[in-house]
Design a protein around this motif. Structure first.
Motif, short mmCIF file in Angstrom:
data_model
loop_
_atom_site.label_atom_id
_atom_site.label_comp_id
_atom_site.label_asym_id
_atom_site.label_seq_id
_atom_site.Cartn_x
_atom_site.Cartn_y
_atom_site.Cartn_z
N ALA A 23 34.58 -5.85 -34.32
CA ALA A 23 34.92 -4.50 -34.77
C ALA A 23 33.80 -3.51 -34.47
CB ALA A 23 35.23 -4.51 -36.27
N ASN A 24 32.58 -4.01 -34.37
CA ASN A 24 31.43 -3.18 -34.02
C ASN A 24 31.20 -3.11 -32.52
OD1 ASN A 24 29.49 -2.10 -36.31
ND2 ASN A 24 30.39 -4.00 -37.09
N GLY A 25 32.12 -3.66 -31.72
CA GLY A 25 32.03 -3.52 -30.27
C GLY A 25 31.52 -4.73 -29.53
N ALA A 26 31.22 -5.83 -30.23
CA ALA A 26 30.71 -7.02 -29.55
C ALA A 26 31.83 -7.71 -28.78
CB ALA A 26 30.10 -7.98 -30.57
N VAL A 27 31.43 -8.45 -27.76
CA VAL A 27 32.34 -9.30 -27.00
C VAL A 27 32.20 -10.72 -27.53
CG1 VAL A 27 32.89 -10.24 -24.73
CG2 VAL A 27 32.17 -7.84 -24.96
N LEU A 28 33.30 -11.33 -27.93
CA LEU A 28 33.27 -12.64 -28.58
C LEU A 28 33.75 -13.74 -27.65
CD1 LEU A 28 32.88 -14.31 -31.23
CD2 LEU A 28 35.30 -13.87 -31.70
N ILE A 29 32.97 -14.81 -27.60
CA ILE A 29 33.39 -16.05 -26.95
C ILE A 29 33.46 -17.10 -28.05
CG2 ILE A 29 32.81 -17.84 -25.29
CD1 ILE A 29 31.39 -15.75 -23.63
N ASP A 30 34.66 -17.54 -28.37
CA ASP A 30 34.89 -18.44 -29.50
C ASP A 30 35.01 -19.88 -28.98
OD1 ASP A 30 35.97 -19.95 -31.63
OD2 ASP A 30 36.97 -18.19 -32.46
N SER A 31 34.05 -20.70 -29.34
CA SER A 31 34.04 -22.07 -28.83
C SER A 31 35.22 -22.89 -29.34
CB SER A 31 32.73 -22.77 -29.21
OG SER A 31 31.66 -22.21 -28.50
N ASP A 32 35.71 -22.59 -30.54
CA ASP A 32 36.88 -23.30 -31.05
C ASP A 32 38.10 -23.02 -30.17
OD1 ASP A 32 35.73 -24.70 -33.09
OD2 ASP A 32 36.19 -23.22 -34.65
N VAL A 33 38.25 -21.75 -29.78
CA VAL A 33 39.37 -21.39 -28.90
C VAL A 33 39.22 -22.07 -27.54
CG1 VAL A 33 40.46 -19.49 -27.66
CG2 VAL A 33 39.78 -19.19 -30.05
N LEU A 34 38.00 -22.06 -27.01
CA LEU A 34 37.78 -22.70 -25.72
C LEU A 34 37.99 -24.21 -25.80
CD1 LEU A 34 34.63 -20.83 -24.33
CD2 LEU A 34 37.06 -20.25 -24.12
N ALA A 35 37.62 -24.80 -26.93
CA ALA A 35 37.80 -26.25 -27.09
C ALA A 35 39.27 -26.63 -27.04
CB ALA A 35 37.18 -26.70 -28.41
N ARG A 36 40.12 -25.72 -27.45
CA ARG A 36 41.57 -25.97 -27.34
C ARG A 36 42.04 -25.74 -25.90
NH1 ARG A 36 40.68 -24.77 -32.54
NH2 ARG A 36 42.05 -25.68 -34.13
N GLU A 37 41.51 -24.70 -25.27
CA GLU A 37 41.93 -24.40 -23.91
C GLU A 37 41.61 -25.53 -22.94
OE1 GLU A 37 40.27 -20.80 -22.48
OE2 GLU A 37 41.31 -19.51 -23.93
N VAL A 38 40.42 -26.14 -23.09
CA VAL A 38 40.00 -27.13 -22.09
C VAL A 38 40.72 -28.46 -22.23
CG1 VAL A 38 37.73 -26.05 -21.84
CG2 VAL A 38 38.02 -27.95 -23.46
N VAL A 39 41.49 -28.63 -23.32
CA VAL A 39 42.30 -29.86 -23.45
C VAL A 39 43.77 -29.50 -23.61
CG1 VAL A 39 40.47 -31.35 -24.31
CG2 VAL A 39 41.77 -29.94 -25.93
N ALA A 40 44.16 -28.34 -23.08
CA ALA A 40 45.57 -27.96 -23.11
C ALA A 40 46.36 -28.87 -22.16
CB ALA A 40 45.72 -26.50 -22.69
N ALA A 41 47.66 -28.87 -22.33
CA ALA A 41 48.53 -29.71 -21.50
C ALA A 41 48.30 -29.44 -20.02
CB ALA A 41 49.99 -29.47 -21.86
#
Length: 395
Positions: A23-41
């Motif tokens: 909300a203050n303008g930072a760019v977020l990289i969420d490791s939990d989200v990425l951890a799901r992406e890298v083991v997606a179907a």
């Protein structure tokens, strides 16, 4: 670009901090989200998980069955490490891709639940840790995630403890109050520290600190703060060069200006100049000018060096880059070790500091007042070194 590592124990409120940073303008990289992406179907990551744990970790639709996988790895350290070896490198690789795509003036926040456990802290300019009381975390996990008390306690126990996270933290955000209280902390941090820190890193300029003089009481956390900074410098420059904590903050029990002095030993000053850009990108920009290139030596001498400051407005630092074996390098280590080993010398210096501080209102006049003491200390330290057989040590 400013790289910020964000972590905290489960239930501490890390996600709320991440949202407020965005909300203050930072760019977020969420490791939990990425951890799901890298083991997606259909991903190589999911194929590797199936190879390691069997087809029983798949749903009938071919997706990862997370509860089934969790049952195999929770409480089994070997299985957990095997899973981490599959997921963590892929998450880091994807995070690097996203970081390269971020704007050059971004405050890039990496939300990494296991940042401490995986030893990633030195790769960031700053590490933020979110904390909350143990009982409050248990209650949050029961109320918001439907866990039983035993399940919540087990999840907390499986992670690094508060002491381990604090050791890696440059900033601790306490989340024991209201959400508004937490937001106030985050907003102040972004305004007063993260935004100017990012600007300094991008422009290659050191943060400026006023001339006002304040001698602080000995802070037992100074060595731990120095250790975090040293780890960051070593990560930035690589190789086997040594970085030492020097100066008054390196002497237990000695009052000091709240400035961490560090010393990087290099083979030549040409090597020091070659490292300047890397140090600047890591948050330690060079200070230029004759006053930064030379240090006072014995009467009639100068001791060449390079001096770097910090881009971080929240933590004053002087990084002295000296040639290993040079007189300035030797004296910095000798003075530190002499004051550590001889309490009477340390206490005499503390008393002198108090007297100088009452006589001078700014750091520059205070520094000039210390010059005669340094001459006497050089002689006393040399005598002590000869008596004890002292040899330079960077530890």
């Amino acid at each position: 670009m400013l790289k910020v590592g964000l972590t905290g124990g489960i239930g501490a409120g890390k996600s709320a901090v991440a949202k407020r940073l965005v909300a203050n303008g930072a760019v977020l990289i969420d490791s939990d989200v990425l951890a799901r992406e890298v083991v997606a179907a259909g991903t190589p990551g999911l194929a590797a998980v199936v190879d390691a744990f069997g087809a029983g970790v798949l749903t009938p639709a071919g997706d990862l069955d997370r509860p089934a996988l969790g049952a195999k790895v929770f409480g089994d350290d070997e299985a957990r490490r095997k899973l981490e070896q599959i997921i963590h490198p892929r998450v880091r690789s994807r995070a690097v891709e996203l970081a390269h795509a971020a704007p050059p003036d971004a405050i890039l926040v990496n939300d990494v639940p296991l940042l401490v456990e995986t030893g990633q802290a030195p790769s960031y300019h700053l590490v933020l840790v979110v904390e909350a009381d143990h009982e409050l975390r248990l209650r949050r996990l029961e109320e918001t995630r439907g866990m039983t008390a035993d399940q919540a306690a087990a999840r907390i126990a499986a992670q690094a403890d508060d002491q381990q996270r604090r050791a890696a933290a440059d900033v601790v955000l306490e989340n024991n109050g209201t959400l508004d209280d937490l937001h106030t902390q985050v907003d102040r941090l972004v305004r007063d520290r993260l935004r100017p820190f990012e600007e300094h890193v991008r422009s290659g300029t050191a943060a400026r600190f006023g001339p006002e003089l304040h001698i602080a009481e000995p802070d037992p956390t100074w060595p731990a703060q120095a250790a975090r900074l040293i780890a960051r410098i070593r990560h930035a420059i690589g190789g086997d060069l040594t970085v030492a904590h020097i100066g008054s903050t390196a002497v237990p029990g000695l009052p000091a200006k709240d400035i961490i002095d560090l010393m990087l030993a290099v083979p030549t000053l040409d090597e020091a100049d070659a490292l300047a850009d890397r140090l600047g990108r890591a948050g330690f920009p060079q200070r230029l000018g004759d006053w930064a290139d030379n240090a006072r030596g014995l009467p009639g001498q100068t001791w060449p060096k390079r001096l770097h400051g910090t881009a971080d407005p929240g933590r004053p630092v002087n990084l002295h880059v000296r040639v290993a074996g040079s007189p300035g390098w030797r004296f910095a280590l000798l003075m530190r070790d002499h004051l550590r080993a001889v309490p009477a010398a340390r206490d005499e210096y503390a008393a002198a500091k108090a007297a100088w501080a009452t006589q001078h209102a700014d750091r520059y006049a205070y520094g000039e007042a210390k010059e005669p003491w340094f001459d006497a200390e050089a002689r006393a330290a040399d005598d002590w070194a000869e008596e004890t057989g002292w040899r330079p040590s960077t530890s």
